[in-house]
Motif scaffolding. Structure first.
Motif, PDB file in Angstrom:
ATOM      1  N   PRO A 116       8.218   5.329  -6.989  1.00 19.64           N
ATOM      2  CA  PRO A 116       7.972   3.890  -7.301  1.00 19.64           C
ATOM      3  C   PRO A 116       7.586   3.657  -8.719  1.00 19.64           C
ATOM      4  N   LYS A 117       8.063   2.865  -9.604  1.00 19.34           N
ATOM      5  CA  LYS A 117       7.255   2.619 -10.798  1.00 19.34           C
ATOM      6  C   LYS A 117       5.771   1.953 -10.638  1.00 19.34           C
TER       7      LYS A 117
ATOM      8  N   LEU B 173       0.862  -1.126  -0.059  1.00 23.90           N
ATOM      9  CA  LEU B 173      -0.046  -0.104   0.127  1.00 23.90           C
ATOM     10  C   LEU B 173       1.050   1.279  -0.133  1.00 23.90           C
ATOM     11  N   LEU B 174       1.984   1.113   0.546  1.00 25.66           N
ATOM     12  CA  LEU B 174       2.835   2.478   0.749  1.00 25.66           C
ATOM     13  C   LEU B 174       3.546   2.492  -0.478  1.00 25.66           C
ATOM     14  N   GLU B 175       3.990   1.452  -1.378  1.00 24.38           N
ATOM     15  CA  GLU B 175       4.636   1.836  -2.441  1.00 24.38           C
ATOM     16  C   GLU B 175       3.389   2.338  -3.499  1.00 24.38           C
ATOM     17  N   LYS B 176       2.338   1.863  -3.535  1.00 24.45           N
ATOM     18  CA  LYS B 176       1.226   2.529  -4.478  1.00 24.45           C
ATOM     19  C   LYS B 176       1.003   4.011  -4.036  1.00 24.45           C
ATOM     20  N   GLU B 177       0.864   4.298  -2.898  1.00 25.92           N
ATOM     21  CA  GLU B 177       0.709   5.752  -2.489  1.00 25.92           C
ATOM     22  C   GLU B 177       2.005   6.440  -2.629  1.00 25.92           C
ATOM     23  N   LEU B 178       3.112   5.954  -2.590  1.00 24.21           N
ATOM     24  CA  LEU B 178       4.235   7.014  -2.995  1.00 24.21           C
ATOM     25  C   LEU B 178       4.471   7.182  -4.705  1.00 24.21           C
TER      26      LEU B 178
END
Length: 391
Positions: A381-382, A147-152
């Motif tokens: 992040p990609k 979830l964090l990677e998606k938000e970033l």
């Protein structure tokens, strides 16, 4: 058996006047809430004395002996873990008296069981008790790293320091097997995103490899909360947190690895641990801490009654003195939530604590330099399916 009563009746039990006990041995307690406290063997190793229903519930349920020894059949409180299905992991705030606007809490509830924890009232939003439920009924966010990677990676996201551990401890005991915090750090390291961590657990040293690499790029700093150096007081007040010695060792290991480390004297409780301010700062400075801060005891909502019960059960001789001093620093109330003063209090006693802290820091060379984190390394992040740039 469990006995249900109206919320109004329960409130009458939970708010006795603040007076010191003066009755002879064997007399009825002037503190009715102690009569409904959970039996000691059922809460062994826990911080709270009771498990009063949350403030949003229509009824309050308390253990009541009906004469058939039914209370003997109740099992001890065991830690249970449920999945928190939150769709986002970054929480935003606009509080003017704290130095961050976003945070992450991998867990809801905290097994450390610190009786004074200001996060306890949040369990009422789940229909649970801020008492023993808070430290035994935990919620975990297993997909927090994803979830964090998606938000970033979201369009419009702008990097600023993310604070972790400002509500519940990210390194509480279940993190040892869940490793959610480590997954979060891996995401932040890849993205070059700054993070500030607050914890009472020596388990943070497990992630020194990641934190040290991030620290070299000015992306990470860690604060260890050291409330007391007295192991007996710590065991009673913070039953499942790391011992004071382990926390000081963690400060040394982190500092030796080049990670900016802060000691937090938090909370300062008048007539209980305030006499230790200078000794805690001295021990932490010699362990390698370069920054320090403190927070005065906060008693919002249900925390007041839980702390009152704990104090009466463990330090009844100090009860009146502690609450008198608390009220002297809170404008005559048990708690004042006003911005700017809620962390430090007001009045002569609060002023004296502040000056003692400042003088000790000056002598020890603490806070001469403050580690500043940077967002210069941040790279989104990609996202899945996103084409990589040719340049």
């Amino acid at each position: 058996m469990l006995w249900a009563m109206s919320r109004a009746s329960s409130a009458a039990l939970k708010h006795p006047p603040v007076t010191a006990p003066s009755e002879p041995a064997g007399a009825l307690s002037p503190f009715p809430e102690l009569a409904v406290a959970i039996e000691r063997e059922r809460r062994r190793g826990r911080g709270a004395q009771s498990n009063e229903s949350g403030r949003f519930e229509a009824e309050a349920r308390v253990a009541f002996d009906d004469g058939w020894q039914s209370l003997d059949e109740l099992p001890p409180f065991k830690t249970t873990v449920a999945v928190d299905t939150a769709r986002k992991v970054i929480t935003r705030n606009d509080s003017p008296d704290i130095g961050f606007d976003r945070s992450i809490n991998p867990y809801r509830g905290c097994e450390h069981g610190c009786v004074y924890c200001f996060a306890r009232p949040t369990h009422a939003y789940l229909g649970l008790s801020p008492g023993l439920d808070f430290e035994s009924k935990l919620f975990v966010k297993p997909d927090a790293p994803e979830l964090l990677e998606k938000e970033l990676a979201a369009p419009g996201y702008e990097a600023r320091m993310i604070a972790i551990g400002t509500n519940t401890d990210p390194y509480q005991p279940i993190e040892r097997e869940r490793k959610i915090m480590r997954g979060i750090l891996e995401v932040l390291e890849r993205a070059g995103h700054p993070v500030g961590i607050v914890t009472k657990s020596a388990l943070v040293t497990r992630d020194i490899d990641i934190l040290a690499r991030m620290a070299k790029r000015n992306l990470a700093k860690v604060a260890l909360s050291v409330t007391t150096l007295d192991p007996k007081l710590a065991r009673t007040m913070e039953p499942r947190a790391s011992t004071p010695t382990k926390r000081l060792e963690a400060i040394k290991h982190l500092s030796d690895a080049g990670i900016p480390t802060t000691v937090m004297v938090a909370p300062v409780i008048p007539a209980l641990n305030d006499s230790e301010i200078e000794r805690i700062l001295d021990a932490a400075a010699h362990a390698g801490a370069r920054e320090a801060s403190y927070v005065l005891l906060r008693l919002p909502l249900e925390v007041r009654d839980l702390f009152r019960e704990w104090l009466m059960a463990n330090y009844p001789d100090r009860y009146r003195h502690v609450f008198t001093l608390i009220r002297d620093m809170r404008g005559g109330r048990d708690y004042d939530s006003q911005w700017g003063t809620r962390m430090k209090g007001t009045g002569p006693m609060a002023w004296m604590i502040g000056r003692r802290f400042e003088i000790a820091c000056e002598k020890l060379g603490l806070n001469k330099r403050r580690a500043k984190l940077t967002t210069d390394h941040f790279a989104k992040p990609k996202r899945n399916g996103q084409q990589l740039s040719l340049f």
